[in-house]
Write a protein that holds these residues in place. Structure first.
Motif, mmCIF file in Angstrom:
data_model
loop_
_atom_site.group_PDB
_atom_site.id
_atom_site.type_symbol
_atom_site.label_atom_id
_atom_site.label_comp_id
_atom_site.label_asym_id
_atom_site.label_seq_id
_atom_site.Cartn_x
_atom_site.Cartn_y
_atom_site.Cartn_z
ATOM 1 N N ARG A 6 1.239 -1.246 -0.497
ATOM 2 C CA ARG A 6 -0.102 -0.166 0.043
ATOM 3 C C ARG A 6 1.374 1.067 0.219
ATOM 4 O O ARG A 6 0.126 2.648 -0.807
ATOM 5 N N ILE A 7 2.226 0.930 0.899
ATOM 6 C CA ILE A 7 2.492 2.617 0.657
ATOM 7 C C ILE A 7 3.448 2.364 -0.282
ATOM 8 O O ILE A 7 3.784 3.509 -0.733
ATOM 9 N N ARG A 8 3.837 1.470 -0.958
ATOM 10 C CA ARG A 8 4.549 1.730 -3.059
ATOM 11 C C ARG A 8 3.781 2.003 -3.560
ATOM 12 O O ARG A 8 3.518 3.343 -4.777
ATOM 13 N N ASP A 9 2.143 1.302 -3.393
ATOM 14 C CA ASP A 9 1.022 2.357 -4.656
ATOM 15 C C ASP A 9 0.514 3.713 -3.955
ATOM 16 O O ASP A 9 0.573 4.148 -4.856
ATOM 17 N N ASP A 10 0.689 4.173 -2.749
ATOM 18 C CA ASP A 10 0.607 5.730 -2.813
ATOM 19 C C ASP A 10 1.895 6.404 -3.528
ATOM 20 O O ASP A 10 1.499 7.417 -3.888
ATOM 21 N N ILE A 11 2.853 5.672 -3.031
ATOM 22 C CA ILE A 11 4.152 6.788 -3.658
ATOM 23 C C ILE A 11 3.582 6.953 -5.319
ATOM 24 O O ILE A 11 4.246 7.784 -5.988
ATOM 25 N N CYS A 30 9.391 14.664 1.286
ATOM 26 C CA CYS A 30 9.539 16.326 0.712
ATOM 27 C C CYS A 30 8.004 16.486 0.600
ATOM 28 O O CYS A 30 7.555 17.394 -0.093
ATOM 29 N N TYR A 31 6.967 15.352 0.796
ATOM 30 C CA TYR A 31 5.566 15.554 0.331
ATOM 31 C C TYR A 31 4.665 15.218 1.824
ATOM 32 O O TYR A 31 4.204 14.036 2.241
ATOM 33 N N PRO A 32 4.386 16.485 2.693
ATOM 34 C CA PRO A 32 3.649 15.906 3.635
ATOM 35 C C PRO A 32 2.375 15.362 3.223
ATOM 36 O O PRO A 32 1.844 15.066 4.819
ATOM 37 N N GLY A 33 1.274 15.590 2.296
ATOM 38 C CA GLY A 33 0.399 15.332 2.306
ATOM 39 C C GLY A 33 0.319 13.217 2.470
ATOM 40 O O GLY A 33 -0.551 13.339 2.703
ATOM 41 N N LEU A 34 1.327 12.936 2.030
ATOM 42 C CA LEU A 34 1.714 11.483 2.202
ATOM 43 C C LEU A 34 1.452 11.213 3.477
ATOM 44 O O LEU A 34 0.819 10.485 3.531
ATOM 45 N N TRP A 38 -0.853 8.386 5.332
ATOM 46 C CA TRP A 38 -0.077 7.541 6.174
ATOM 47 C C TRP A 38 -1.003 7.365 7.599
ATOM 48 O O TRP A 38 -1.421 6.321 8.415
ATOM 49 N N ILE A 39 -0.357 8.528 8.206
ATOM 50 C CA ILE A 39 -1.265 9.082 9.931
ATOM 51 C C ILE A 39 -2.515 8.520 9.919
ATOM 52 O O ILE A 39 -2.640 7.783 11.461
ATOM 53 N N GLY A 73 -12.269 10.151 12.301
ATOM 54 C CA GLY A 73 -13.791 9.437 11.702
ATOM 55 C C GLY A 73 -13.303 9.189 10.340
ATOM 56 O O GLY A 73 -14.877 8.623 9.631
ATOM 57 N N ALA A 74 -13.294 10.019 9.508
ATOM 58 C CA ALA A 74 -13.142 10.038 8.159
ATOM 59 C C ALA A 74 -12.901 8.564 7.395
ATOM 60 O O ALA A 74 -11.966 8.324 7.667
ATOM 61 N N LEU A 75 -13.809 8.480 6.642
ATOM 62 C CA LEU A 75 -13.198 7.455 5.701
ATOM 63 C C LEU A 75 -12.210 8.175 4.369
ATOM 64 O O LEU A 75 -13.144 8.724 3.512
ATOM 65 N N ILE A 76 -11.285 7.550 4.369
ATOM 66 C CA ILE A 76 -10.655 8.130 2.925
ATOM 67 C C ILE A 76 -9.919 6.990 2.216
ATOM 68 O O ILE A 76 -9.436 5.617 2.759
ATOM 69 N N GLY A 77 -10.107 6.578 0.864
ATOM 70 C CA GLY A 77 -10.304 5.324 0.413
ATOM 71 C C GLY A 77 -8.143 5.229 -0.467
ATOM 72 O O GLY A 77 -7.613 5.979 0.367
ATOM 73 N N ARG A 78 -7.895 4.583 -1.296
ATOM 74 C CA ARG A 78 -6.677 4.404 -1.945
ATOM 75 C C ARG A 78 -6.493 5.213 -2.590
ATOM 76 O O ARG A 78 -7.018 5.717 -3.155
#
Length: 249
Positions: A6-11, A30-34, A38-39, A73-78
């Motif tokens: 999943r980490i590799r998929d996000d990157i 360098c990508y705080p949004g990433l 993850w957090i 509580g938010a639901l976040i997809g891939r």
């Protein structure tokens, strides 16, 4: 899907969508949004386990370091891509699908103090431009785009582009949507323009009655404006320079 997959998929998804990304290491560092996404996955796990206070504390730590405030509580997809990140707010009952792109300053918020589902549902492959506000229990359909600075207060159909305050549809299914009725914009100013137009028409009729002439009628509203738009489109076609409506940056 393992955590490393999943980490590799996000990157990899960021490398595909951001031309400024040059390597996986750069994206990782360098990508705080990433980091915020993850957090959030950790804080959401704590929230689901009813460890509400630790989840909230972790989300606030993430907000401090990344500038992104995602409620646990938010639901976040891939493969959510939050570019730049600063000022993004995602509310508790928000649902975000897969392959969504969000720019800085975006708010997925509520419109009041009610309980239950009070935040937006953003479907797959949606693009939301910077400083846009999507408010209330509404749905933004698949493959739609929200222009920068827009305020979305009602549902957006799939495959649409919306812009404005409040937002209105300008493209749908790849075709330009021409607005000829000010009511469609739903702007408070449009009501004033409608009232002014009605008053002018009334005065014109009264004047023509007194003078014994016939009032002029416009057979095609906004015909001159549409002609100018058509000429502009032809010029763009000739130059082969296109502007994609709804770009965020």
């Amino acid at each position: 899907m393992s955590i490393f997959a999943r980490i590799r998929d996000d990157i990899d998804s960021i490398l595909e969508r951001d031309p400024a990304a040059r390597s996986r290491l750069e994206v990782l560092l360098c990508y705080p949004g990433l980091w915020a996404v993850w957090i959030h996955r950790i804080s959401h796990g704590l929230w689901s386990a009813r460890l509400r206070l630790p989840a909230r504390i972790l989300s606030q730590i993430a907000r401090f370091y990344t500038g992104v405030d995602i409620h646990p509580g938010a639901l976040i997809g891939r493969r959510l891509f939050i570019d730049h990140g600063t000022g993004v707010v995602i509310g508790e009952t928000a649902i975000v699908g897969s392959d969504v792109t969000i720019y800085q300053g975006v708010t997925l918020g509520g419109t009041g103090k009610g309980h239950g589902k009070r935040h937006p549902t953003v479907c797959d492959r949606v693009f939301i431009g910077n400083n846009a506000n999507v408010l209330g229990n509404i749905t933004v359909g698949e493959n739609s785009r929200v222009g920068a600075g827009s305020v979305v207060l009602s549902d957006v159909p799939p495959n649409s582009t919306v812009v404005g305050v409040p937002a209105h549809i300008v493209y749908r299914n790849g075709e330009r949507v021409l607005i000829t009725d000010p009511h469609d914009i739903k702007d408070p100013l449009s009501d004033a323009l409608i009232a002014l137009s009605a008053r002018v028409e009334e005065l014109e009729v009264r004047l023509c009655v007194e003078e014994g002439t016939q009032p002029s009628r416009t057979t095609e509203p906004f015909a001159a404006e549409e002609a100018e738009r058509e000429a502009y489109r032809k010029e763009l076609e000739r130059l082969r320079e296109y502007v994609s409506m709804g770009e965020g940056i």
